[in-house]
Design a protein around this motif. Structure first.
Motif, PDB file in Angstrom:
ATOM      1  N   GLU A   9       1.054  -1.564   0.178  1.00  0.00           N
ATOM      2  CA  GLU A   9      -0.196  -0.420  -0.350  1.00  0.00           C
ATOM      3  C   GLU A   9       1.321   1.106   0.158  1.00  0.00           C
ATOM      4  O   GLU A   9       0.232   2.488  -0.758  1.00  0.00           O
ATOM      5  N   LEU A  10       1.996   1.086   0.253  1.00  0.00           N
ATOM      6  CA  LEU A  10       2.631   2.231   1.015  1.00  0.00           C
ATOM      7  C   LEU A  10       3.666   2.596  -0.532  1.00  0.00           C
ATOM      8  O   LEU A  10       3.877   3.755  -0.738  1.00  0.00           O
ATOM      9  N   LEU A  11       3.446   1.661  -0.840  1.00  0.00           N
ATOM     10  CA  LEU A  11       4.217   1.711  -2.250  1.00  0.00           C
ATOM     11  C   LEU A  11       3.744   1.645  -3.450  1.00  0.00           C
ATOM     12  O   LEU A  11       4.094   2.769  -4.291  1.00  0.00           O
ATOM     13  N   SER A  21       5.444  -5.189 -10.917  1.00  0.00           N
ATOM     14  CA  SER A  21       6.811  -5.976 -10.904  1.00  0.00           C
ATOM     15  C   SER A  21       7.377  -5.551  -9.777  1.00  0.00           C
ATOM     16  O   SER A  21       7.779  -6.782  -8.493  1.00  0.00           O
ATOM     17  N   LEU A  22       7.986  -4.730  -9.545  1.00  0.00           N
ATOM     18  CA  LEU A  22       9.140  -4.374  -9.089  1.00  0.00           C
ATOM     19  C   LEU A  22       8.166  -3.610  -7.747  1.00  0.00           C
ATOM     20  O   LEU A  22       8.983  -3.975  -6.473  1.00  0.00           O
ATOM     21  N   ARG A  23       7.128  -3.124  -7.017  1.00  0.00           N
ATOM     22  CA  ARG A  23       6.006  -3.032  -6.200  1.00  0.00           C
ATOM     23  C   ARG A  23       6.244  -4.254  -5.161  1.00  0.00           C
ATOM     24  O   ARG A  23       6.106  -4.286  -4.798  1.00  0.00           O
ATOM     25  N   GLU A  24       5.613  -5.000  -6.030  1.00  0.00           N
ATOM     26  CA  GLU A  24       5.882  -6.385  -6.023  1.00  0.00           C
ATOM     27  C   GLU A  24       6.974  -7.365  -5.086  1.00  0.00           C
ATOM     28  O   GLU A  24       7.002  -7.228  -4.438  1.00  0.00           O
ATOM     29  N   LEU A  25       7.795  -6.853  -5.892  1.00  0.00           N
ATOM     30  CA  LEU A  25       9.451  -7.672  -5.245  1.00  0.00           C
ATOM     31  C   LEU A  25       9.574  -6.541  -3.898  1.00  0.00           C
ATOM     32  O   LEU A  25      10.297  -7.048  -3.442  1.00  0.00           O
ATOM     33  N   LEU A  26       9.711  -5.114  -4.644  1.00  0.00           N
ATOM     34  CA  LEU A  26       9.926  -4.265  -2.623  1.00  0.00           C
ATOM     35  C   LEU A  26       8.812  -4.574  -2.014  1.00  0.00           C
ATOM     36  O   LEU A  26       9.979  -4.846  -0.342  1.00  0.00           O
ATOM     37  N   SER A  27       7.802  -4.962  -1.911  1.00  0.00           N
ATOM     38  CA  SER A  27       6.858  -4.906  -0.633  1.00  0.00           C
ATOM     39  C   SER A  27       7.371  -6.462  -0.375  1.00  0.00           C
ATOM     40  O   SER A  27       7.302  -6.974   1.187  1.00  0.00           O
TER      41      SER A  27
END
Length: 214
Positions: A9-11, A21-27
């Motif tokens: 949510e923050l990302l 896909s980047l936000r998913e990886l970072l989360s």
């Protein structure tokens, strides 16, 4: 809300330019670190284990010499990263800065082991790193210009005006000593200049706080 959902949510809110896909990886890979005003997130000599992305709150970055004297470099607020943490984390070198929180907040800590992968596989991360370098370099140039070309009374007024904008509040919880440290001056000189500003109706002084009246 579980931890991964909160990070996602923050990302999504603060870094919408990142690929899904980047936000998913970072989360999945980054961790959340809560901090309180006054906390030191990083000290000189420590090794960077993570790159710092700010979700809430604000921190300030200082350069410190061997005698413990400090030089204010730049702020980091929500949706921003520490430029030096990006550099030093990727090179796995120790810190030459101090990062101190000026507001309660939350940081997303991206492990240094991900740096090469993120830069290689995600264009938005690559451009985010470049933009962070550029923005913070420009902020540092403004700080240097203030010291080199402005009188201290002008620097003080610019500093307080900037703090009001950054904090989105005309009431500043800040001491004369804190201001002196950030402007590389003495508390006595800063107190004298603040008193003059109060006499001219620019500010109102209280114990460890200032109201901006303009």
């Amino acid at each position: 809300m579980n931890n991964i959902m909160r990070k996602r949510e923050l990302l999504d809110k603060l870094f919408p330019q990142f690929e899904p896909s980047l936000r998913e990886l970072l989360s999945e890979k980054c961790t959340l670190q809560e901090f309180a005003a006054g906390d030191s997130l990083l000290k000189p000599g420590q090794f960077f284990r993570s790159t710092i992305l700010i979700a809430h709150g604000r921190i300030k970055i200082y350069r410190e010499n061997e005698q413990g004297q400090e030089f204010f470099m730049y702020d980091i607020g929500p949706g921003e990263a520490c430029a030096l943490s990006l550099i030093c984390a990727s090179k796995m070198t120790s810190s030459e800065i101090r990062a101190q929180a000026v507001e309660d907040g939350v940081a997303l800590m991206v492990p240094i082991a991900l740096m090469d992968e993120l830069t290689r596989d995600f264009k938005t991360w690559y451009y985010f790193v470049l933009e962070t370098y550029r923005d913070k370099f420009e902020e540092l140039l403004l700080t240097i210009d203030q010291i080199a070309f402005k009188k201290l009374d002008e620097r003080l007024e610019n500093y307080l005006s900037r703090e009001v904008r950054m904090r989105n509040s005309r009431h500043l919880e800040i001491s004369h000593q804190q201001i002196a440290a950030e402007l590389n001056s003495s508390r006595e000189v800063i107190s004298r200049l603040l008193k003059k500003m109060e006499q001219h109706g620019v500010i109102a002084l209280y114990r460890n706080s200032i109201d901006w009246l303009r």
